[in-house]
Scaffold this motif. Structure first.
Motif, mmCIF file in Angstrom:
data_model
loop_
_atom_site.group_PDB
_atom_site.id
_atom_site.type_symbol
_atom_site.label_atom_id
_atom_site.label_comp_id
_atom_site.label_asym_id
_atom_site.label_seq_id
_atom_site.Cartn_x
_atom_site.Cartn_y
_atom_site.Cartn_z
ATOM 1 N N MET A 84 0.763 -0.882 0.090
ATOM 2 C CA MET A 84 0.047 -0.006 0.190
ATOM 3 C C MET A 84 0.844 1.201 -0.084
ATOM 4 N N THR A 85 0.374 2.450 -0.501
ATOM 5 C CA THR A 85 1.498 3.499 -0.768
ATOM 6 C C THR A 85 0.832 4.453 0.201
ATOM 7 N N SER A 86 1.793 4.709 1.350
ATOM 8 C CA SER A 86 1.451 5.845 2.351
ATOM 9 C C SER A 86 2.793 6.201 2.948
ATOM 10 N N PRO A 87 3.028 7.323 3.169
ATOM 11 C CA PRO A 87 4.281 7.758 3.854
ATOM 12 C C PRO A 87 4.704 6.882 4.998
ATOM 13 N N VAL A 88 3.652 6.544 6.008
ATOM 14 C CA VAL A 88 3.768 5.901 7.191
ATOM 15 C C VAL A 88 2.808 4.634 7.066
ATOM 16 N N LEU A 89 3.461 3.462 7.473
ATOM 17 C CA LEU A 89 2.777 2.329 7.608
ATOM 18 C C LEU A 89 2.933 1.368 8.464
ATOM 19 N N PRO A 90 2.433 1.541 9.832
ATOM 20 C CA PRO A 90 2.865 0.773 11.014
ATOM 21 C C PRO A 90 2.399 -0.538 10.789
ATOM 22 N N SER A 91 2.873 -1.488 11.456
ATOM 23 C CA SER A 91 2.455 -3.002 11.329
ATOM 24 C C SER A 91 1.146 -3.057 12.014
ATOM 25 N N HIS A 92 1.102 -2.076 13.118
ATOM 26 C CA HIS A 92 -0.196 -2.327 13.761
ATOM 27 C C HIS A 92 -0.367 -1.000 14.554
ATOM 28 N N GLY A 93 -1.817 -0.617 14.994
ATOM 29 C CA GLY A 93 -2.165 0.327 15.572
ATOM 30 C C GLY A 93 -3.575 0.634 15.768
ATOM 31 N N ARG A 94 -4.093 1.665 16.665
ATOM 32 C CA ARG A 94 -5.507 1.696 16.644
ATOM 33 C C ARG A 94 -6.117 2.282 15.405
ATOM 34 N N ALA A 95 -5.586 3.114 14.440
ATOM 35 C CA ALA A 95 -6.036 3.555 13.391
ATOM 36 C C ALA A 95 -4.947 3.057 12.272
ATOM 37 N N ARG A 96 -5.522 2.729 10.816
ATOM 38 C CA ARG A 96 -4.912 2.433 9.680
ATOM 39 C C ARG A 96 -5.014 3.554 8.760
ATOM 40 N N PRO A 97 -3.650 3.802 8.246
ATOM 41 C CA PRO A 97 -3.596 4.961 7.219
ATOM 42 C C PRO A 97 -4.447 4.328 5.915
ATOM 43 N N VAL A 146 11.413 5.174 0.499
ATOM 44 C CA VAL A 146 10.127 4.641 0.750
ATOM 45 C C VAL A 146 9.040 4.891 -0.001
ATOM 46 N N ALA A 147 8.955 6.187 -0.591
ATOM 47 C CA ALA A 147 7.945 6.936 -1.524
ATOM 48 C C ALA A 147 8.057 5.910 -2.720
ATOM 49 N N ARG A 148 9.188 5.703 -3.270
ATOM 50 C CA ARG A 148 9.433 5.263 -4.571
ATOM 51 C C ARG A 148 9.050 3.697 -4.599
ATOM 52 N N LEU A 149 9.365 3.194 -3.494
ATOM 53 C CA LEU A 149 9.066 1.687 -3.414
ATOM 54 C C LEU A 149 7.647 1.371 -3.132
ATOM 55 N N ARG A 150 6.856 2.097 -2.464
ATOM 56 C CA ARG A 150 5.538 1.904 -2.224
ATOM 57 C C ARG A 150 4.693 2.610 -3.657
ATOM 58 N N THR A 151 5.244 3.446 -4.159
ATOM 59 C CA THR A 151 4.485 3.776 -5.419
ATOM 60 C C THR A 151 4.893 3.035 -6.566
ATOM 61 N N HIS A 152 6.014 2.428 -6.684
ATOM 62 C CA HIS A 152 6.349 1.999 -7.894
ATOM 63 C C HIS A 152 7.279 0.718 -7.709
ATOM 64 N N GLY A 153 7.768 0.649 -6.591
ATOM 65 C CA GLY A 153 8.348 -0.760 -6.594
ATOM 66 C C GLY A 153 10.198 -0.402 -6.795
ATOM 67 N N GLU A 154 10.763 -1.617 -6.513
ATOM 68 C CA GLU A 154 12.098 -1.364 -6.395
ATOM 69 C C GLU A 154 12.695 -0.795 -7.705
ATOM 70 N N ASP A 155 13.682 0.126 -7.783
ATOM 71 C CA ASP A 155 14.197 0.920 -8.761
ATOM 72 C C ASP A 155 15.668 1.409 -8.569
#
Lengths: 627, 627
Positions: free
Chosen positions: A1-14, A150-159
């Motif tokens: 998923m594409t988001s600047p912050v993606l915690p593995s868990h938490g009370r709210a999900r982006p 991180v931004a690139r990986l999540r929006t595009h993949g490894e480059d």
């Protein structure tokens, strides 16, 4: 998923950035200006000043004693890359994609075989690697490289950018790992970069390295400096501190990383420490605008209650960093006090910085400007803290690219989900297309002219036989808000207003927030604004500008009638005020109090603070002396 | 004649230091502590830190990249030499004389054959001469050498120090004269040094060189810096400026030199320019204490009305420099507004800096301390701007030696003469033995417990058949003062109270100044202290310290009753105050004003500000919120 912050868990999900899009309005228009003007503006200034060519020089073995830019200029390239990555994914704009490739190629060429990547240190004619951890910013730069990756990986993949970042991160882990040098960087940022890079790649060792850096801090690991070790938060271990202190951006980047590490390591003690620091800092060291940083000298927090409006630093970057901290705390705890502060900071710090055309910026955001500034030359580099006018670029130019990456990914902050539904935090025209666990579709369209109007219309775009909960944040200031659904209107309290049912397509839920302008009174311990009121309207702090007063210098004498409520007018508010003439004295400390003098009452217009100085240089104040 | 400043003409003439002596009291005791503790303290710190050995290293050809101290550490040695010269002449103390010879010998050995004398530049392993005029302080150092030589020349006559200074001054004239490099020093001081050295030696060419430096300034002669050229007053030619700006000590040393040059060149335009700058700076940029410098960031003046009490810098050295300017303006014009400001600055800045034992000093003198400082380690060098506690020595340690030279020559500022008589400006127990033109003796003894008491008793020590005028300064704050002579008491207005007659030995003139503590109200444009009053008693500004309040933190909540006049008590005053409990809120900007809360009235003791933190670390404030 594409988001600047993606915690593995938490009370709210982006939400993922692909799941939400701004469709216009206050923030949508700013996102468009950012995309169409600011990104190219930043690249062109960095080219012009040689900050990009610094990478070429390393690659070409052409480094030497002269090098343009500060030691942290590399980070501006990385922040721009992060902004471009979000932007490319948002619109598919080929220009953004081309810029990423262009910049990545130049960055990649400058990387040493062992992964070290820095244009200021470690090459012929330059000081050795890691020879000035206090002020050299090497790991800080790397942290921003990781955030871009991180931004690139999540929006595009490894480059190539991701591969460069991986080698750089591995180099950091080898050099500063448990077996390596027990050191830290004078400017936190590597920690938050490593933590998210670890999340994005599923590599816990990066998060462990972030934790190692966090745990080393606060023990006098860095050399002492005249400003003291509090400047870079090396005075007190982060678990033991009660409040933010020292350089504001440093303190806040560090706190953001601490939340990430606390969440991934399920370290509640650490999480609670950051919450405690947030609480006291917000209660005693934060401006009405959400701005943080009371001192120019160290770009830092002052003591409790030290909040001068005129010398407020309130660096734009500290606003960005404060949002980073509050967002992470919200995701961890689900507490809306954090998204309340994000709203305040977005409208009154982030929105204040860029000009309407996206090609000039405030670096500092004071709440009182005594002497109108001079317009900045759009062709010149400005000193960083001149606040009278937005400037095209700065000698220390961290803010433009920080604004750019924040606006490019701004839709990340609109909403969250949890197992039971969707929470809307920031109100803007947008479309949300998400899913809850179990595949329940959550699709809503938001229509609103917020903050001009307080009416927020949420339309269900796809029905679902399964019930879920739609939650709408009612800001702390919004006493008297109402929610209308199915023809019924009910009052809702600040916090989350919830509607739970099996929604059908076309269902409409309407939140009405009271937008009458209101007086706000500072705590009497904030000495610098004693005897003053401010006016707020919805999430916007308002201000008086000299443009709107009858005479030059009248702002020096303005007093307002706090017994008459401010009136709502298009674009702002009006209060009752006077500008009594006061004598000039050879010595300004007379034996008796100043009378209220002469001068009749008149209507004093106020406008949103974020728009100040857009009509040209002006004196300005937010806190108005009470008659 | 021996005096720090001896203009060739002017409305008032200084007394020679041999013509006046302090015989005890507030300033006499401080002069004694300075002589018996501070002078040796300064020498021992400079020895310990290697600032003295820097001279030996130059002499021994042992300079290198490592050199202790800042580029201006030489000047501390010169300021100490100046202090020692005044002190040696005052008491004939052989220890002072021995110290002068000891220090002079080491300084003299370091002088280059062509007169250049500097331990930081121009020798092996060091940067070249005059390679960093913006911040290198080379000419600044030389200026202090010249001031030391003036003191020695006037109190002792030509000696090695004077010869060294002459060679240094000649080197400066050759290097920077009309045919030389058209440059200036980033820190003014050479100008005031050259002007007085020229007066002392009767060499106009030194004064001409001072004028050349003055005229070059303000045209962008120095490189621009991030703080802007206003920092070192190179933004506007001194004749065109309307107000002091930038670094306060720099601005004031420059203004002092401008008065000297204006007087010697009979340049009324230049004199009037400095008067105009004094007027606006005193009316809008000066603290109640007389302190100048509102900003830590650049140790500088802020904008008009920017006078925060908590972040007031009010550097001790700026107090010294302000007295230098006002004294020169007074000598030129005879206007007592200048000696009024000197009194204020002496009692509330100069007297505030040193500890009772003369071995610790305040560098910054804020008017509000929120958090009690920590006691400074008497064995450690402190950062300069920590204001919570007096420190033994500083990293930048300009203030201790500046206080030392001021106190050693303090009797210079007590009185002046003109063709018609004697003017007493500062009240202290003293003996004056002077002559008017034509040989009329003017001999008076002053007895007073000022400022504890407002009674000043002037006894004529030697009669004269010729009439002359005794003038007594009535401070601007002293409404209701009276003068008693020959059994008659009459009211006297602020300004000069005059008694003209043929005095007989034993005649007594008594000035009574009203010493009841009084409230003082700041101009409403001084935003940072809106809604507050201060309490003054005679020339002393008073303050409340946490020591005298019932509970820790009570100072945060203190409000006072401005409707009840402050009461006089031994050692200070008492006002009626309360400390209403106020709620702690998660967000400090509520929707309504704070009430006055609970809490009964009690007597709040105030003490002289100059004595604050003498009883240990404390929070403190001068401006008190009005209930």
């Amino acid at each position: 998923m594409t988001s600047p912050v993606l915690p593995s868990h938490g009370r709210a999900r982006p939400l993922g950035l692909a799941q939400v899009s701004l469709t216009g309005g206050f923030w949508g228009s700013r996102q468009t200006v950012n995309a169409t003007a600011t990104l190219a503006h930043c690249e062109s200034w960095m080219e012009r000043l040689g900050w990009l060519a610094n990478f070429d020089r390393v690659a070409d073995g052409a480094t030497g004693p002269d090098r343009p830019g500060w030691s942290f200029s590399d980070s501006e390239v990385y922040k721009l890359l992060e902004a471009l990555a979000w932007e490319s994914a948002r619109t598919g704009d080929p220009a953004a994609e081309a810029a990423i490739k262009r910049l990545t190629a130049r960055v990649a060429r400058a990387q040493d075989p062992d992964g070290y990547l820095n244009t200021c240190y470690g090459h012929p004619g330059r000081p050795p690697r890691y020879s000035d951890l206090e002020s050299g910013h090497e790991l800080y730069n790397t942290g921003h490289l990781l955030q871009a990756a991180v931004a690139r990986l999540r929006t595009h993949g490894e480059d190539d950018l991701v591969r460069v970042a991986r080698r750089a991160a591995d180099h950091v882990c080898r050099t500063f790992g448990p077996e390596g040098r027990a050191a830290i960087c004078g400017h936190p940022e590597i920690e938050v970069g490593l933590a998210e890079f670890g999340r994005a790649l599923g590599e816990p060792r990066y998060i462990d390295q972030a934790r190692l850096f966090l745990d080393r801090r606060g023990h006098g690991t860095l050399k002492d400096i005249p400003l003291g070790r509090a400047y870079f938060q090396d005075d007190i271990p982060i678990r033991e501190a009660d409040v933010w202190r020292g350089h504001a951006v440093r303190a806040l980047y560090l706190a953001a990383a601490a939340v990430d590490v606390a969440v991934e390591h399920r370290d509640d003690e650490l999480l609670r420490a950051v919450e405690r620091q947030w609480e006291r800092s917000v209660a005693r060291r934060t401006y009405l605008t959400g701005g943080m940083g009371s001192r120019h000298q160290d770009e830092g927090f002052g003591e409790d209650w030290e909040l001068p409006p005129d010398r407020a630093y309130c660096e734009t970057c500290a606003g960005v960093a404060s949002i980073m901290v509050s967002w992470r705390l919200h995701l961890a705890t689900g507490d809306v006090r954090y998204t309340d502060l994000i709203e305040r900071t977005l409208y009154n710090v982030i929105a204040t910085s860029p000009s309407a055309d996206g090609r000039a910026f405030f670096y500092a955001n004071p709440l009182h400007q005594r002497a109108a500034g001079r317009p900045a030359d759009p062709d010149e580099v400005s000193p960083r803290a001149e606040a009278g006018a937005r400037a095209a670029w700065f000698d220390v130019s961290c803010c433009p690219t920080n604004v750019a990456r924040t606006l490019a990914g701004l839709h990340a902050y609109l909403a969250t989900t949890d197992d039971d539904g969707l929470q809307l935090h920031q109100y803007a025209p947008c479309e949300i297309r998400a899913e809850l666990p179990g595949g329940r579709p959550v699709a809503v369209d938001v229509e609103t002219a917020y903050p001009e109007s307080g009416t927020v219309r949420v339309r269900i775009a796809a029905g679902s036989p399964e019930p879920w909960t739609l939650s709408l944040r009612v800001p702390a200031w919004a006493a008297g808000a109402t929610l209308t659904e199915g023809g019924r209107t009910r009052p809702v309290e600040p916090g989350l207003a919830r509607v739970r049912r099996a929604f059908r397509a076309g269902d409409e839920i309407v939140l009405d927030l009271p937008m009458a302008p209101r007086f706000t009174w500072p705590d009497p311990r904030i000495d610098a604004v004693r005897g003053c009121v401010a006016v707020e309207r919805g999430p916007e702090v308002l201000c008086v500008e000299s443009h709107d007063l009858p005479a030059a210098g009248a702002l020096d004498f303005l007093v307002v009638d706090a017994g008459t409520a401010p009136r709502d007018v298009p674009g702002g508010a009006v209060v009752r005020g006077r500008t009594p003439a006061r004598p000039d004295r050879p010595w300004p400390y007379p034996a008796g109090p100043a009378g209220d003098g002469d001068g009749g009452w008149f209507d004093v217009p106020l406008r949103p603070y974020h728009a100040w100085a857009r009509r040209g240089p002006a004196s300005m104040r937010i806190f108005l002396p009470v008659s």
